[in-house]
Design a protein around this motif. Sequence first.
Motif, PDB file in Angstrom:
ATOM      1  N   GLU A  26      -5.199   3.364   1.004  1.00 29.75           N
ATOM      2  CA  GLU A  26      -6.613   3.268   1.373  1.00 29.75           C
ATOM      3  C   GLU A  26      -6.787   3.314   2.890  1.00 29.75           C
ATOM      4  O   GLU A  26      -7.714   3.948   3.397  1.00 29.75           O
ATOM      5  CB  GLU A  26      -7.214   1.984   0.796  1.00 29.75           C
ATOM      6  CG  GLU A  26      -7.326   1.983  -0.719  1.00 29.75           C
ATOM      7  CD  GLU A  26      -7.857   0.668  -1.260  1.00 29.75           C
ATOM      8  OE1 GLU A  26      -7.868  -0.324  -0.490  1.00 29.75           O
ATOM      9  OE2 GLU A  26      -8.249   0.627  -2.438  1.00 29.75           O
ATOM     10  N   PHE A  27      -5.884   2.649   3.606  1.00 30.35           N
ATOM     11  CA  PHE A  27      -5.924   2.682   5.067  1.00 30.35           C
ATOM     12  C   PHE A  27      -5.730   4.105   5.572  1.00 30.35           C
ATOM     13  O   PHE A  27      -6.436   4.565   6.481  1.00 30.35           O
ATOM     14  CB  PHE A  27      -4.839   1.758   5.621  1.00 30.35           C
ATOM     15  CG  PHE A  27      -4.703   1.794   7.114  1.00 30.35           C
ATOM     16  CD1 PHE A  27      -5.440   0.924   7.910  1.00 30.35           C
ATOM     17  CD2 PHE A  27      -3.833   2.681   7.730  1.00 30.35           C
ATOM     18  CE1 PHE A  27      -5.311   0.958   9.296  1.00 30.35           C
ATOM     19  CE2 PHE A  27      -3.702   2.715   9.103  1.00 30.35           C
ATOM     20  CZ  PHE A  27      -4.450   1.851   9.893  1.00 30.35           C
ATOM     21  N   ALA A  28      -4.737   4.829   4.974  1.00 27.93           N
ATOM     22  CA  ALA A  28      -4.451   6.194   5.410  1.00 27.93           C
ATOM     23  C   ALA A  28      -5.638   7.116   5.147  1.00 27.93           C
ATOM     24  O   ALA A  28      -5.948   7.995   5.963  1.00 27.93           O
ATOM     25  CB  ALA A  28      -3.201   6.712   4.701  1.00 27.93           C
ATOM     26  N   PHE A  37       1.220  10.016   7.270  1.00 28.71           N
ATOM     27  CA  PHE A  37       1.795   9.284   6.133  1.00 28.71           C
ATOM     28  C   PHE A  37       3.123   9.941   5.771  1.00 28.71           C
ATOM     29  O   PHE A  37       3.160  11.128   5.421  1.00 28.71           O
ATOM     30  CB  PHE A  37       0.837   9.323   4.943  1.00 28.71           C
ATOM     31  CG  PHE A  37       1.105   8.293   3.894  1.00 28.71           C
ATOM     32  CD1 PHE A  37       0.341   7.148   3.801  1.00 28.71           C
ATOM     33  CD2 PHE A  37       2.141   8.461   2.993  1.00 28.71           C
ATOM     34  CE1 PHE A  37       0.585   6.192   2.819  1.00 28.71           C
ATOM     35  CE2 PHE A  37       2.403   7.520   2.014  1.00 28.71           C
ATOM     36  CZ  PHE A  37       1.620   6.378   1.932  1.00 28.71           C
ATOM     37  N   VAL A  38       4.218   9.166   5.865  1.00 29.47           N
ATOM     38  CA  VAL A  38       5.562   9.712   5.634  1.00 29.47           C
ATOM     39  C   VAL A  38       6.277   8.865   4.584  1.00 29.47           C
ATOM     40  O   VAL A  38       6.264   7.634   4.650  1.00 29.47           O
ATOM     41  CB  VAL A  38       6.392   9.727   6.929  1.00 29.47           C
ATOM     42  CG1 VAL A  38       7.770  10.332   6.669  1.00 29.47           C
ATOM     43  CG2 VAL A  38       5.676  10.501   8.018  1.00 29.47           C
ATOM     44  N   CYS A  39       6.912   9.537   3.621  1.00 30.88           N
ATOM     45  CA  CYS A  39       7.760   8.869   2.627  1.00 30.88           C
ATOM     46  C   CYS A  39       9.186   9.371   2.819  1.00 30.88           C
ATOM     47  O   CYS A  39       9.411  10.576   2.979  1.00 30.88           O
ATOM     48  CB  CYS A  39       7.293   9.183   1.211  1.00 30.88           C
ATOM     49  SG  CYS A  39       5.593   8.679   0.879  1.00 30.88           S
ATOM     50  N   GLN A  40      10.154   8.453   2.790  1.00 30.93           N
ATOM     51  CA  GLN A  40      11.551   8.813   3.013  1.00 30.93           C
ATOM     52  C   GLN A  40      12.432   8.280   1.890  1.00 30.93           C
ATOM     53  O   GLN A  40      12.159   7.230   1.312  1.00 30.93           O
ATOM     54  CB  GLN A  40      12.044   8.248   4.348  1.00 30.93           C
ATOM     55  CG  GLN A  40      11.453   8.920   5.574  1.00 30.93           C
ATOM     56  CD  GLN A  40      12.064   8.373   6.853  1.00 30.93           C
ATOM     57  OE1 GLN A  40      11.819   7.226   7.216  1.00 30.93           O
ATOM     58  NE2 GLN A  40      12.846   9.190   7.512  1.00 30.93           N
ATOM     59  N   ASP A  41      13.497   9.032   1.624  1.00 29.04           N
ATOM     60  CA  ASP A  41      14.456   8.585   0.619  1.00 29.04           C
ATOM     61  C   ASP A  41      15.740   9.377   0.789  1.00 29.04           C
ATOM     62  O   ASP A  41      15.736  10.498   1.308  1.00 29.04           O
ATOM     63  CB  ASP A  41      13.906   8.776  -0.786  1.00 29.04           C
ATOM     64  CG  ASP A  41      14.726   8.047  -1.845  1.00 29.04           C
ATOM     65  OD1 ASP A  41      15.464   7.115  -1.468  1.00 29.04           O
ATOM     66  OD2 ASP A  41      14.641   8.401  -3.024  1.00 29.04           O
ATOM     67  N   ASP A  42      16.850   8.793   0.354  1.00 30.82           N
ATOM     68  CA  ASP A  42      18.153   9.463   0.358  1.00 30.82           C
ATOM     69  C   ASP A  42      18.539   9.820  -1.060  1.00 30.82           C
ATOM     70  O   ASP A  42      18.404   8.994  -1.972  1.00 30.82           O
ATOM     71  CB  ASP A  42      19.243   8.561   0.964  1.00 30.82           C
ATOM     72  CG  ASP A  42      19.269   8.649   2.479  1.00 30.82           C
ATOM     73  OD1 ASP A  42      18.474   9.426   3.028  1.00 30.82           O
ATOM     74  OD2 ASP A  42      20.070   7.936   3.107  1.00 30.82           O
ATOM     75  N   LYS A  43      19.013  11.049  -1.236  1.00 27.91           N
ATOM     76  CA  LYS A  43      19.502  11.448  -2.546  1.00 27.91           C
ATOM     77  C   LYS A  43      20.927  10.948  -2.726  1.00 27.91           C
ATOM     78  O   LYS A  43      21.640  10.674  -1.764  1.00 27.91           O
ATOM     79  CB  LYS A  43      19.452  12.975  -2.693  1.00 27.91           C
ATOM     80  CG  LYS A  43      19.895  13.460  -4.066  1.00 27.91           C
ATOM     81  CD  LYS A  43      19.611  14.922  -4.258  1.00 27.91           C
ATOM     82  CE  LYS A  43      20.246  15.414  -5.558  1.00 27.91           C
ATOM     83  NZ  LYS A  43      19.924  14.559  -6.703  1.00 27.91           N
ATOM     84  N   ASP A 173       0.235   3.897  18.594  1.00 26.56           N
ATOM     85  CA  ASP A 173      -0.693   2.770  18.656  1.00 26.56           C
ATOM     86  C   ASP A 173      -0.431   1.779  17.525  1.00 26.56           C
ATOM     87  O   ASP A 173      -0.682   0.586  17.668  1.00 26.56           O
ATOM     88  CB  ASP A 173      -2.142   3.265  18.576  1.00 26.56           C
ATOM     89  CG  ASP A 173      -2.559   4.042  19.818  1.00 26.56           C
ATOM     90  OD1 ASP A 173      -1.901   3.895  20.867  1.00 26.56           O
ATOM     91  OD2 ASP A 173      -3.527   4.816  19.730  1.00 26.56           O
ATOM     92  N   GLN A 174       0.064   2.292  16.398  1.00 28.44           N
ATOM     93  CA  GLN A 174       0.325   1.424  15.247  1.00 28.44           C
ATOM     94  C   GLN A 174       1.380   2.076  14.362  1.00 28.44           C
ATOM     95  O   GLN A 174       1.362   3.287  14.135  1.00 28.44           O
ATOM     96  CB  GLN A 174      -0.952   1.177  14.451  1.00 28.44           C
ATOM     97  CG  GLN A 174      -0.824   0.122  13.362  1.00 28.44           C
ATOM     98  CD  GLN A 174      -2.156  -0.207  12.719  1.00 28.44           C
ATOM     99  OE1 GLN A 174      -3.142   0.494  12.913  1.00 28.44           O
ATOM    100  NE2 GLN A 174      -2.213  -1.282  11.961  1.00 28.44           N
ATOM    101  N   LEU A 175       2.328   1.256  13.879  1.00 24.38           N
ATOM    102  CA  LEU A 175       3.366   1.705  12.961  1.00 24.38           C
ATOM    103  C   LEU A 175       3.388   0.742  11.779  1.00 24.38           C
ATOM    104  O   LEU A 175       3.646  -0.455  11.940  1.00 24.38           O
ATOM    105  CB  LEU A 175       4.735   1.735  13.649  1.00 24.38           C
ATOM    106  CG  LEU A 175       5.939   2.101  12.772  1.00 24.38           C
ATOM    107  CD1 LEU A 175       5.795   3.507  12.198  1.00 24.38           C
ATOM    108  CD2 LEU A 175       7.241   1.977  13.566  1.00 24.38           C
ATOM    109  N   ILE A 176       3.127   1.260  10.589  1.00 25.76           N
ATOM    110  CA  ILE A 176       3.051   0.443   9.378  1.00 25.76           C
ATOM    111  C   ILE A 176       4.234   0.800   8.485  1.00 25.76           C
ATOM    112  O   ILE A 176       4.407   1.959   8.107  1.00 25.76           O
ATOM    113  CB  ILE A 176       1.726   0.684   8.624  1.00 25.76           C
ATOM    114  CG1 ILE A 176       0.541   0.383   9.550  1.00 25.76           C
ATOM    115  CG2 ILE A 176       1.661  -0.170   7.370  1.00 25.76           C
ATOM    116  CD1 ILE A 176      -0.798   0.734   8.947  1.00 25.76           C
ATOM    117  N   LEU A 177       5.048  -0.192   8.142  1.00 30.41           N
ATOM    118  CA  LEU A 177       6.239   0.011   7.331  1.00 30.41           C
ATOM    119  C   LEU A 177       6.113  -0.765   6.027  1.00 30.41           C
ATOM    120  O   LEU A 177       5.870  -1.969   6.034  1.00 30.41           O
ATOM    121  CB  LEU A 177       7.494  -0.458   8.085  1.00 30.41           C
ATOM    122  CG  LEU A 177       7.724   0.146   9.472  1.00 30.41           C
ATOM    123  CD1 LEU A 177       8.862  -0.568  10.181  1.00 30.41           C
ATOM    124  CD2 LEU A 177       8.021   1.626   9.367  1.00 30.41           C
TER     125      LEU A 177
END
Length: 205
Positions: A26-28, A37-43, A173-177
């Motif tokens: 909702e924020f994004a 908006f970034v999604c990360q994952d390792d195979k 300015d802002q980093l949301i994890l």
Amino acid sequence: MVSARQFRKDHIDAYYASAIFKYKKEFAVKFRDVCTFVCQDDKHTVKIGEPGFPVAAVERGRKVLVGLNQSMQVGDHDFTKFSLSLSVSFVVDIPQDMEGSFYDGQVYVGLKENVFEPSSAMRHACELNEVLSAEPDNKPVECHYHDGGPDHNIRYPRTQIVQLAYFLHRDLDQLILVQTPPHHSWKNPAERVMSNLNLGLQGVQ
């Protein structure tokens, strides 16, 4: 398709983690003009054969197709010296509203040799910095979503230090994890990429 075994898993923080992910989306959407908006994952690790010594493209116990007059003369995954890890960074095209899809966007896949290029929080941050630096516009707010693996777990001090350095280097300015709760990595939109990678790797020795 979500593995059936994950449906039997539960965690005390599952509800709260899902709620936080919803609030993050909702924020994004609300600040989509200034937000990335970034999604990360390792195979899972991919085993690599050697010249003259191919490796079966399936795990132990699985069946493979072999010609009628041919023999299966390949090694299994216990006899390999080399392996690669695939790191997926999914830059989401943030929809106009919450009814839109968070599964559209640009996918970046990085290959790392596990001996000389082991995965770490610093390496992931450097890779993501290169990915986002290639984007047409660098926005001042970034939202990251990933699983709770050792390279991404935001409760670990080393990961916090790396993310602080990333924040300063990117001049944000802002980093949301936000991370998924244990046994709920299927919530990560980057997991949708894995099925396509499996198709591409099918039959590769």
